[in-house]
Design a protein around this motif. Structure first.
Motif, PDB file in Angstrom:
ATOM      1  N   PRO A 233      -1.425   4.759 -10.473  1.00  0.00           N
ATOM      2  CA  PRO A 233      -3.119   4.839 -10.650  1.00  0.00           C
ATOM      3  C   PRO A 233      -3.888   4.941  -9.730  1.00  0.00           C
ATOM      4  CG  PRO A 233      -2.373   3.942 -12.679  1.00  0.00           C
ATOM      5  CD  PRO A 233      -0.907   4.162 -11.522  1.00  0.00           C
ATOM      6  N   ALA A 234      -5.238   4.900  -9.475  1.00  0.00           N
ATOM      7  CA  ALA A 234      -6.198   4.793  -9.394  1.00  0.00           C
ATOM      8  C   ALA A 234      -6.340   3.248  -8.361  1.00  0.00           C
ATOM      9  CB  ALA A 234      -7.344   5.809  -9.223  1.00  0.00           C
ATOM     10  N   PRO A 235      -7.514   3.096  -9.466  1.00  0.00           N
ATOM     11  CA  PRO A 235      -7.057   1.585  -9.841  1.00  0.00           C
ATOM     12  C   PRO A 235      -5.984   0.739  -9.158  1.00  0.00           C
ATOM     13  CG  PRO A 235      -7.730   2.064 -12.050  1.00  0.00           C
ATOM     14  CD  PRO A 235      -6.773   3.230 -11.256  1.00  0.00           C
ATOM     15  N   LEU A 236      -4.569   0.776  -9.089  1.00  0.00           N
ATOM     16  CA  LEU A 236      -3.946  -0.014  -8.586  1.00  0.00           C
ATOM     17  C   LEU A 236      -4.119   0.419  -7.383  1.00  0.00           C
ATOM     18  CD1 LEU A 236      -1.512   0.363 -11.383  1.00  0.00           C
ATOM     19  CD2 LEU A 236      -2.422  -1.482 -10.572  1.00  0.00           C
ATOM     20  N   LYS A 237      -4.141   1.705  -6.852  1.00  0.00           N
ATOM     21  CA  LYS A 237      -3.980   1.959  -5.553  1.00  0.00           C
ATOM     22  C   LYS A 237      -4.958   1.681  -4.557  1.00  0.00           C
ATOM     23  CE  LYS A 237      -3.619   6.465  -4.965  1.00  0.00           C
ATOM     24  NZ  LYS A 237      -4.119   8.491  -5.261  1.00  0.00           N
ATOM     25  N   ALA A 238      -6.340   1.354  -5.236  1.00  0.00           N
ATOM     26  CA  ALA A 238      -7.440   1.137  -4.513  1.00  0.00           C
ATOM     27  C   ALA A 238      -7.024  -0.956  -4.300  1.00  0.00           C
ATOM     28  CB  ALA A 238      -8.750   0.664  -5.797  1.00  0.00           C
ATOM     29  N   ILE A 239      -6.651  -1.173  -5.158  1.00  0.00           N
ATOM     30  CA  ILE A 239      -6.088  -2.626  -4.436  1.00  0.00           C
ATOM     31  C   ILE A 239      -5.521  -3.050  -4.239  1.00  0.00           C
ATOM     32  CG2 ILE A 239      -4.645  -4.824  -5.768  1.00  0.00           C
ATOM     33  CD1 ILE A 239      -5.798  -4.142  -8.679  1.00  0.00           C
ATOM     34  N   ALA A 240      -4.078  -1.783  -3.959  1.00  0.00           N
ATOM     35  CA  ALA A 240      -3.260  -2.205  -2.647  1.00  0.00           C
ATOM     36  C   ALA A 240      -4.070  -1.851  -1.214  1.00  0.00           C
ATOM     37  CB  ALA A 240      -2.211  -1.130  -3.099  1.00  0.00           C
ATOM     38  N   TYR A 241      -4.971  -0.932  -1.676  1.00  0.00           N
ATOM     39  CA  TYR A 241      -4.632  -0.474  -0.214  1.00  0.00           C
ATOM     40  C   TYR A 241      -7.065  -1.074   0.127  1.00  0.00           C
ATOM     41  CZ  TYR A 241      -2.886   4.189   0.022  1.00  0.00           C
ATOM     42  OH  TYR A 241      -1.864   4.796   0.487  1.00  0.00           O
ATOM     43  N   GLY A 242      -7.300  -1.839  -0.918  1.00  0.00           N
ATOM     44  CA  GLY A 242      -8.139  -2.229  -0.209  1.00  0.00           C
ATOM     45  C   GLY A 242      -7.669  -3.906   0.102  1.00  0.00           C
ATOM     46  N   ARG A 243      -6.682  -4.248   0.064  1.00  0.00           N
ATOM     47  CA  ARG A 243      -6.149  -5.399   0.574  1.00  0.00           C
ATOM     48  C   ARG A 243      -6.207  -5.746   2.744  1.00  0.00           C
ATOM     49  NH1 ARG A 243      -1.933  -8.614  -2.643  1.00  0.00           N
ATOM     50  NH2 ARG A 243      -0.911  -8.494  -1.025  1.00  0.00           N
ATOM     51  N   LEU A 244      -6.092  -4.230   2.637  1.00  0.00           N
ATOM     52  CA  LEU A 244      -5.104  -4.268   3.906  1.00  0.00           C
ATOM     53  C   LEU A 244      -7.070  -4.413   4.657  1.00  0.00           C
ATOM     54  CD1 LEU A 244      -3.586  -0.644   4.101  1.00  0.00           C
ATOM     55  CD2 LEU A 244      -3.081  -2.820   4.468  1.00  0.00           C
TER      56      LEU A 244
ATOM     57  N   ALA B  96       1.085  -0.961  -0.259  1.00  0.00           N
ATOM     58  CA  ALA B  96      -0.209  -0.036   0.353  1.00  0.00           C
ATOM     59  C   ALA B  96       0.901   1.129  -0.383  1.00  0.00           C
ATOM     60  CB  ALA B  96      -1.265   0.081   1.115  1.00  0.00           C
ATOM     61  N   ARG B  97       1.836   0.925   1.015  1.00  0.00           N
ATOM     62  CA  ARG B  97       2.770   2.376   0.801  1.00  0.00           C
ATOM     63  C   ARG B  97       3.667   2.135  -0.629  1.00  0.00           C
ATOM     64  NH1 ARG B  97       4.598   5.356   5.380  1.00  0.00           N
ATOM     65  NH2 ARG B  97       7.243   4.998   3.886  1.00  0.00           N
ATOM     66  N   ASP B  98       4.187   1.517  -1.162  1.00  0.00           N
ATOM     67  CA  ASP B  98       4.392   1.522  -2.554  1.00  0.00           C
ATOM     68  C   ASP B  98       4.162   2.427  -3.476  1.00  0.00           C
ATOM     69  OD1 ASP B  98       6.866   1.048  -1.249  1.00  0.00           O
ATOM     70  OD2 ASP B  98       7.105  -1.552  -1.578  1.00  0.00           O
ATOM     71  N   TRP B  99       2.637   1.417  -3.046  1.00  0.00           N
ATOM     72  CA  TRP B  99       1.733   1.432  -4.843  1.00  0.00           C
ATOM     73  C   TRP B  99       0.412   2.753  -4.331  1.00  0.00           C
ATOM     74  CZ3 TRP B  99      -0.987  -2.874  -6.800  1.00  0.00           C
ATOM     75  CH2 TRP B  99       0.251  -3.512  -7.622  1.00  0.00           C
ATOM     76  N   ARG B 100       1.485   3.944  -3.575  1.00  0.00           N
ATOM     77  CA  ARG B 100       0.526   4.832  -3.255  1.00  0.00           C
ATOM     78  C   ARG B 100       0.032   5.988  -4.142  1.00  0.00           C
ATOM     79  NH1 ARG B 100       4.598   5.578  -0.084  1.00  0.00           N
ATOM     80  NH2 ARG B 100       6.339   7.206   0.022  1.00  0.00           N
ATOM     81  N   HIS B 101       1.209   6.006  -5.018  1.00  0.00           N
ATOM     82  CA  HIS B 101       1.298   7.392  -6.481  1.00  0.00           C
ATOM     83  C   HIS B 101       1.102   6.322  -7.660  1.00  0.00           C
ATOM     84  CE1 HIS B 101       3.291   9.867  -3.370  1.00  0.00           C
ATOM     85  NE2 HIS B 101       3.885   9.151  -2.966  1.00  0.00           N
TER      86      HIS B 101
END
Length: 119
Positions: free
Chosen positions: A84-95, A77-82
């Motif tokens: 695009p929105a769909p990838l960021k949503a995947i990373a944050y959604g996993r938490l 999630a930290r690495d993907w915070r910058h």
């Protein structure tokens, strides 16, 4: 649960690079070693969950495994915070998904324990 763990465990060996990238830097040794170790753990836990005789222990191990990989999800999630929105949503959604996965594993262990306790 066994299929999910087995599929994920196999991916650790078939396509290890994405898993290497989320290994926390604080862990000693090579990220690839941790990728393979976690993949092997997922495969072992998948096998334990799949077998009725070991399902309770396997499900408890799955709960521990789901908790143990949480730092990798935080790193992702930290690495993907910058990104695009769909990838960021995947990373944050996993938490937040870790909690229901732990609950699912504990429920499975409890249900397997009830079956084992039958005469």
């Amino acid at each position: 649960m066994a299929r999910m763990l087995g599929g994920s465990g196999a991916l650790h060996f078939l396509a290890p690079e994405p898993f290497d990238a989320i290994v926390p830097r604080a862990l000693p040794g090579s990220p690839r070693t941790w990728t393979y170790l976690s993949g092997a753990a997922e495969l072992a836990v998948a096998a334990a969950v799949a077998l009725p005789r070991t399902r309770r222990a396997g499900a408890l191990a799955a709960a521990g495994l789901f908790a143990a990989v949480f730092p990798a999800n935080i790193k992702m999630a930290r690495d993907w915070r910058h990104r695009p929105a769909p990838l960021k949503a995947i990373a944050y959604g996993r938490l937040p998904l870790q909690l229901p996965m732990v609950a699912w594993a504990l429920h499975t262990a409890h249900a397997a324990g009830r079956r084992d306790a039958r005469p």
